[in-house]
Design a protein around this motif. Structure first.
Motif, mmCIF file in Angstrom:
data_model
loop_
_atom_site.group_PDB
_atom_site.id
_atom_site.type_symbol
_atom_site.label_atom_id
_atom_site.label_comp_id
_atom_site.label_asym_id
_atom_site.label_seq_id
_atom_site.Cartn_x
_atom_site.Cartn_y
_atom_site.Cartn_z
ATOM 1 N N ASP A 2 0.850 -1.183 0.000
ATOM 2 C CA ASP A 2 0.000 0.000 0.000
ATOM 3 C C ASP A 2 0.889 1.236 0.000
ATOM 4 O O ASP A 2 1.371 1.681 1.045
ATOM 5 C CB ASP A 2 -0.909 -0.019 1.221
ATOM 6 C CG ASP A 2 -2.016 1.016 1.122
ATOM 7 O OD1 ASP A 2 -1.765 2.082 0.538
ATOM 8 O OD2 ASP A 2 -3.116 0.756 1.627
ATOM 9 N N SER A 3 1.108 1.808 -1.180
ATOM 10 C CA SER A 3 2.048 2.924 -1.308
ATOM 11 C C SER A 3 1.604 4.154 -0.538
ATOM 12 O O SER A 3 2.434 4.898 -0.013
ATOM 13 C CB SER A 3 2.238 3.280 -2.786
ATOM 14 O OG SER A 3 1.000 3.640 -3.380
ATOM 15 N N SER A 4 0.276 4.394 -0.430
ATOM 16 C CA SER A 4 -0.195 5.594 0.266
ATOM 17 C C SER A 4 0.122 5.517 1.754
ATOM 18 O O SER A 4 0.541 6.518 2.360
ATOM 19 C CB SER A 4 -1.700 5.767 0.050
ATOM 20 O OG SER A 4 -2.422 4.674 0.593
ATOM 21 N N VAL A 5 -0.077 4.348 2.372
ATOM 22 C CA VAL A 5 0.250 4.191 3.787
ATOM 23 C C VAL A 5 1.748 4.350 3.998
ATOM 24 O O VAL A 5 2.200 4.994 4.945
ATOM 25 C CB VAL A 5 -0.222 2.813 4.309
ATOM 26 C CG1 VAL A 5 0.229 2.611 5.760
ATOM 27 C CG2 VAL A 5 -1.727 2.701 4.213
ATOM 28 N N ILE A 6 2.545 3.760 3.114
ATOM 29 C CA ILE A 6 4.002 3.837 3.237
ATOM 30 C C ILE A 6 4.478 5.280 3.108
ATOM 31 O O ILE A 6 5.270 5.768 3.924
ATOM 32 C CB ILE A 6 4.676 2.946 2.170
ATOM 33 C CG1 ILE A 6 4.382 1.470 2.465
ATOM 34 C CG2 ILE A 6 6.176 3.192 2.131
ATOM 35 C CD1 ILE A 6 4.847 0.522 1.379
ATOM 36 N N LYS A 7 3.990 5.993 2.105
ATOM 37 C CA LYS A 7 4.432 7.372 1.869
ATOM 38 C C LYS A 7 4.052 8.290 3.018
ATOM 39 O O LYS A 7 4.785 9.233 3.347
ATOM 40 C CB LYS A 7 3.829 7.896 0.562
ATOM 41 C CG LYS A 7 4.399 7.257 -0.683
ATOM 42 C CD LYS A 7 3.701 7.791 -1.939
ATOM 43 C CE LYS A 7 4.220 7.117 -3.195
ATOM 44 N NZ LYS A 7 3.509 7.588 -4.409
ATOM 45 N N ASN A 8 2.897 8.031 3.630
ATOM 46 C CA ASN A 8 2.412 8.902 4.701
ATOM 47 C C ASN A 8 2.878 8.480 6.087
ATOM 48 O O ASN A 8 2.555 9.142 7.074
ATOM 49 C CB ASN A 8 0.878 8.953 4.679
ATOM 50 C CG ASN A 8 0.335 9.624 3.434
ATOM 51 O OD1 ASN A 8 0.924 10.574 2.931
ATOM 52 N ND2 ASN A 8 -0.774 9.123 2.921
#
Length: 217
Positions: A2-8
């Motif tokens: 999950d790129s959004s969770v990782i980035k945030n």
């Protein structure tokens, strides 16, 4: 992943997408899935990896040989666990990490960061962010001691609900625990907890439905 969770997530705060991709490789990122109620890490084990919750949630528990359980914290999506043990590899875990619901965990091997000799910006950012994560976790554990120090069940409940209200900036909120987990977290008997919550509702101090509460001033 999950790129959004990782980035945030806090560990990658301030990093560019290219730096994040490089870090994921450097930290040997590995995703695993767990069913509700399964053990992610056991007390007595050692680990060199910290976990980032991509979905679902986990609980940090202290379970003794006599079947007593104390919930120390709840770790939700985007939050971390076992970072201290991962950084201090060789230390035996004193807690169990349990899947509170079906969840996906991204494991990051971080114990070799302190030994790295580099002035690359991404490494400096990661080191700074790890310090922030550790500091926040210390604040959270210190906060729990305020909730378990009062002698009466009511005072423990009020201490906990007031702190959640302050964090949520609202008098109405959901807590991450069911009744048994709330009792374990506050170190009280479930029956006593339920009775006291019922009395507080009848007295007009709170409104409650399952894990949703509203404080009435």
């Amino acid at each position: 992943m999950d790129s959004s969770v990782i980035k945030n997530s806090l560990i990658f705060k301030g990093l560019t997408e290219n730096e994040i991709e490089h870090c994921l490789n450097y930290l040997q990122a590995q995703e695993k899935r767990y069913k509700k109620g399964s053990a992610i890490l056991h007390a007595g084990d050692m680990t060199d990896r910290m976990g980032l919750v991509l979905s679902g949630s986990v609980t940090i528990e202290s379970n003794d040989l006599w079947g007593n359980c104390t919930i120390l914290s709840h770790v939700g999506q985007g939050q971390f666990f076992a970072e201290t043990y991962a950084l201090l590899s060789g230390e035996v875990l004193l807690v169990d990490v349990m899947a509170n619901e079906d969840c996906r965990i991204l494991f990051l091997t971080v114990n070799h960061i302190y030994g790295a000799i580099s002035d690359e910006p991404w490494l400096l950012k990661i080191t700074r962010n790890l310090l922030r994560i550790s500091t926040r976790k210390n604040l959270m554990l210190t906060g729990r001691s305020f909730h378990t120090s009062p002698k009466s069940i009511r005072d423990r409940i009020l201490s906990y609900l007031n702190s959640v209200s302050l964090q949520k900036h609202s008098a109405a909120f959901d807590i991450p625990f069911d009744r048994q987990q709330m009792a374990d977290y506050l170190e009280v008997e479930r029956t006593g907890l339920s009775k006291e919550i019922g009395r507080m509702q009848r007295e007009g101090l709170i409104e409650c439905r399952k894990n949703h509460f509203r404080l009435i001033s």
